[in-house]
Design an enzyme around this catalytic site. Structure first.
Site, short mmCIF file in Angstrom:
data_model
loop_
_atom_site.label_atom_id
_atom_site.label_comp_id
_atom_site.label_asym_id
_atom_site.label_seq_id
_atom_site.Cartn_x
_atom_site.Cartn_y
_atom_site.Cartn_z
N ASP A 145 12.67 23.13 -3.87
CA ASP A 145 13.66 21.45 -5.13
C ASP A 145 15.12 22.43 -4.68
O ASP A 145 15.93 21.14 -5.65
CB ASP A 145 13.59 22.86 -6.69
CG ASP A 145 11.83 23.31 -6.91
OD1 ASP A 145 10.80 23.01 -7.02
OD2 ASP A 145 11.59 24.51 -7.29
N ARG B 226 -10.36 0.93 14.93
CA ARG B 226 -10.15 0.86 13.43
C ARG B 226 -11.39 0.51 13.05
O ARG B 226 -12.33 0.83 12.86
CB ARG B 226 -9.05 0.85 13.94
CG ARG B 226 -9.11 1.82 11.70
CD ARG B 226 -7.28 2.01 11.69
NE ARG B 226 -6.74 1.04 11.18
CZ ARG B 226 -5.26 0.42 10.63
NH1 ARG B 226 -4.41 1.65 10.55
NH2 ARG B 226 -5.02 -1.22 9.80
N CYS C 182 14.28 24.92 0.37
CA CYS C 182 13.47 25.53 -0.31
C CYS C 182 12.85 24.30 -0.94
O CYS C 182 13.09 23.23 -0.85
CB CYS C 182 14.25 26.04 -1.40
SG CYS C 182 15.48 27.13 -0.96
N ARG D 71 2.03 -10.84 7.47
CA ARG D 71 1.09 -9.03 6.81
C ARG D 71 2.43 -8.20 7.21
O ARG D 71 2.38 -7.84 7.91
CB ARG D 71 0.20 -9.03 6.86
CG ARG D 71 -1.45 -9.06 6.96
CD ARG D 71 -2.65 -8.12 6.97
NE ARG D 71 -2.82 -7.81 8.10
CZ ARG D 71 -2.90 -8.07 9.73
NH1 ARG D 71 -3.76 -9.20 9.40
NH2 ARG D 71 -3.37 -7.18 10.30
N HIS E 293 -5.96 -6.75 13.98
CA HIS E 293 -4.70 -6.11 13.21
C HIS E 293 -4.36 -5.74 15.08
O HIS E 293 -5.15 -5.37 15.50
CB HIS E 293 -4.92 -4.79 12.36
CG HIS E 293 -3.95 -4.06 12.44
ND1 HIS E 293 -2.68 -4.38 11.84
CD2 HIS E 293 -3.62 -2.23 12.46
CE1 HIS E 293 -1.45 -3.86 11.26
NE2 HIS E 293 -2.03 -2.62 12.06
N LYS F 287 1.10 -0.96 -0.54
CA LYS F 287 0.42 0.18 0.76
C LYS F 287 0.69 1.33 -0.15
O LYS F 287 1.42 1.16 0.04
CB LYS F 287 -1.25 0.08 0.69
CG LYS F 287 -0.20 -0.44 2.22
CD LYS F 287 -1.35 -0.38 3.60
CE LYS F 287 -0.38 -0.34 4.96
NZ LYS F 287 -0.87 0.38 5.72
N TYR G 214 16.29 30.95 1.69
CA TYR G 214 15.42 32.07 1.93
C TYR G 214 15.09 32.58 3.84
O TYR G 214 15.44 31.38 4.91
CB TYR G 214 13.76 31.70 1.77
CG TYR G 214 13.27 31.53 1.05
CD1 TYR G 214 13.36 32.07 -0.17
CD2 TYR G 214 13.46 30.15 -0.14
CE1 TYR G 214 12.87 32.77 -1.45
CE2 TYR G 214 12.82 30.04 -1.61
CZ TYR G 214 12.68 31.18 -1.98
OH TYR G 214 12.36 31.07 -3.55
C1 LIG Z 1 -4.26 -3.80 8.70
C2 LIG Z 1 -2.67 -3.96 8.80
N1 LIG Z 1 -1.80 -4.62 8.39
C3 LIG Z 1 -0.64 -5.09 7.98
C4 LIG Z 1 -0.09 -4.05 7.60
C5 LIG Z 1 2.15 -3.50 7.65
O1 LIG Z 1 1.89 -3.67 9.20
P1 LIG Z 1 3.76 -3.42 9.04
O2 LIG Z 1 4.45 -2.66 7.90
O3 LIG Z 1 3.91 -3.08 10.65
O4 LIG Z 1 4.46 -4.50 8.71
C6 LIG Z 1 -0.57 -2.49 7.83
C7 LIG Z 1 0.33 -1.23 8.04
O5 LIG Z 1 0.10 -0.75 8.51
C8 LIG Z 1 -2.01 -2.82 7.88
O6 LIG Z 1 -2.35 -1.70 8.25
#
Ligand SMILES: Cc1ncc(COP(=O)(O)O)c(C=O)c1O
Length: 397
Positions: free
Chosen positions: A319, A137, A317, A225, A169, A39, A270
């Site tokens: 860039d 969440r 700045c 995950r 999670h 993601k 700046y």
């Molecule tokens: C639902 C869920 N699973 C797994 C992950 C992976 O987490 P991490 O990057 O801490 O391994 C995330 C990331 O935020 C997540 O939102």
């Protein structure tokens, strides 16, 4: 067709990525599947290239935050399973099903909408039901009430759905104290126990992120995950770093594009927050806050030149920014010349500036720092020290 002209780029080591995936494969319990979290543009590393590489490394699933990310991956030709971890609205269900994208399910109205999908016995919409065990969440509350089980059984009765997974999670798995993670695990395990005792056909139950994968893999279920760890970064200073040796995948680099020697009290950038000393040698590097090198790093950041740490001088700045060349030249090698490499995150000649160090200067975490890297910074993919691909959003065909 061109690659890029400005020398600023993020180098992405596909060797490091492969090594990190291999490290987790061998450290988690036998048979545990791996989901690669790609993601947020693969945590800034490039959605498509990282998805393709993760597929080539044999991970079992890709994970994204929302449907549009999954669609982009499919359109690039990656056909492996993809799980959308976040919310998918009713009007995305048919698209998800047609592209064989698995979604997280946790809302009654979305379940109801799934019942109105045209029936197509050969193609089901695959879902993983999400439970909230204490993150507060997304997810059906796993609070001991009958609601979660009612939802799971209702989903199993919808002919348009294929209920493949159940997940939750962790909120604090990156902290040294594991009591809250254990509490979340118990709440999750209670629902899993119900599912198993009623012989409900749910194949994959999963809860571990990187931190849990490192410290408490036994609480992780059937699939890890894996996010931040795949990119070679540790989720926090509190996880046990000795359990896995990770290699940072991303380096942020540029080159000096102008060198000058200034007279005393010459103002820099700046607001002239810095005035040069007599004869001070200054370099200009073409990277700024529009690249994700935040203006909040003004007065704090350093870069590496010739393996020496030199400070960024004056206001960053949009860039560009300016650096002091004194320490680099004092180390020998004569005056710094234009086109010499400057490293903002990564290693150079044995010295290193870590993502954690820069994140600390910003008052944030390594996750946010790498996600901040702007689209206009080309991603240069390296294997065995060679460039194998370049992704430049400004060169989109
Ligand atoms: C639902 C869920 N699973 C797994 C992950 C992976 O987490 P991490 O990057 O801490 O391994 C995330 C990331 O935020 C997540 O939102």
């Amino acid at each position: 067709m061109y690659n890029y002209y400005r020398p600023t780029r993020a180098e992405i080591s596909l060797d490091a990525l492969r090594s990190n995936i291999g490290t987790f494969r061998s450290s988690v319990p036998d048979g545990m599947k791996l989901l690669a979290s790609v993601k947020a543009n693969a945590y800034g590393h490039g959605l498509i290239q990282i998805s393709q590489e993760a597929e080539a490394c044999g991970v079992d699933y890709l994970g994204v935050a929302f449907l549009d990310e999954a669609i982009q991956i499919r359109r690039s030709g990656v056909m492996m399973p993809i799980l959308v971890l976040g919310y998918v609205p009713p009007n995305g269900l048919d698209m998800a099903r047609s592209l064989d994208i698995t979604i997280a399910l946790f809302r009654d109205d979305v379940l109801k909408a799934a019942r109105s999908l045209p029936e197509n016995s050969s193609k089901k919409l695959k879902v993983h039901i999400k439970l909230d065990t204490g993150m507060g969440r997304l997810g059906k509350l796993a609070d001991g009430s009958a609601d979660a089980m009612r939802f799971i059984e209702a989903a199993l009765r919808v002919p348009q759905l294929g209920v493949e997974g159940l997940f939750t999670h962790f909120a604090k798995s990156d902290e040294a104290d594991k009591n809250y993670t254990k509490l979340q695990h118990e709440r999750f395990a209670a629902v899993v126990h119900e599912v198993r005792s009623r012989s409900l056909p749910i194949e994959i139950v999963h809860s571990a992120n990187t931190a849990a994968g490192i410290d408490t893999p036994e609480l992780g279920g059937d699939m890890l995950r894996l996010g931040i760890g795949m990119y070679g970064l540790y989720p926090s200073p509190e996880v046990d770093h000795s359990k896995v040796r990770l290699k940072p995948v991303l380096s942020l680099k540029t080159e000096v594009v102008m060198v000058k020697e200034l007279r005393e009290s010459w103002g820099i950038s700046y607001g002239t927050r810095y005035f040069a000393e007599a004869g001070e040698r200054i370099g200009t590097i073409p990277i700024g806050y529009a690249d994700g090198f935040s203006r909040l790093l003004t007065g704090k950041a350093h870069v590496l030149i010739r393996g020496q740490r030199v400070p960024v001088l004056g206001t960053i700045c949009m860039d560009q920014c300016m650096i002091s060349l004194g320490a680099a030249e004092a180390a020998g090698g004569g005056p710094v010349a234009t086109e010499e490499e400057a490293v903002l995150i990564g290693s150079q000649l044995g010295a290193e500036i870590t993502a954690e160090e820069v994140a600390d200067q910003l008052g944030t975490i390594n996750y946010e720092l790498i996600c901040m890297l702007a689209a206009r910074v080309p991603r240069v993919y390296m294997r065995n020290g060679r460039v194998v691909a370049v992704s430049n959003a400004l060169d989109a065909q």
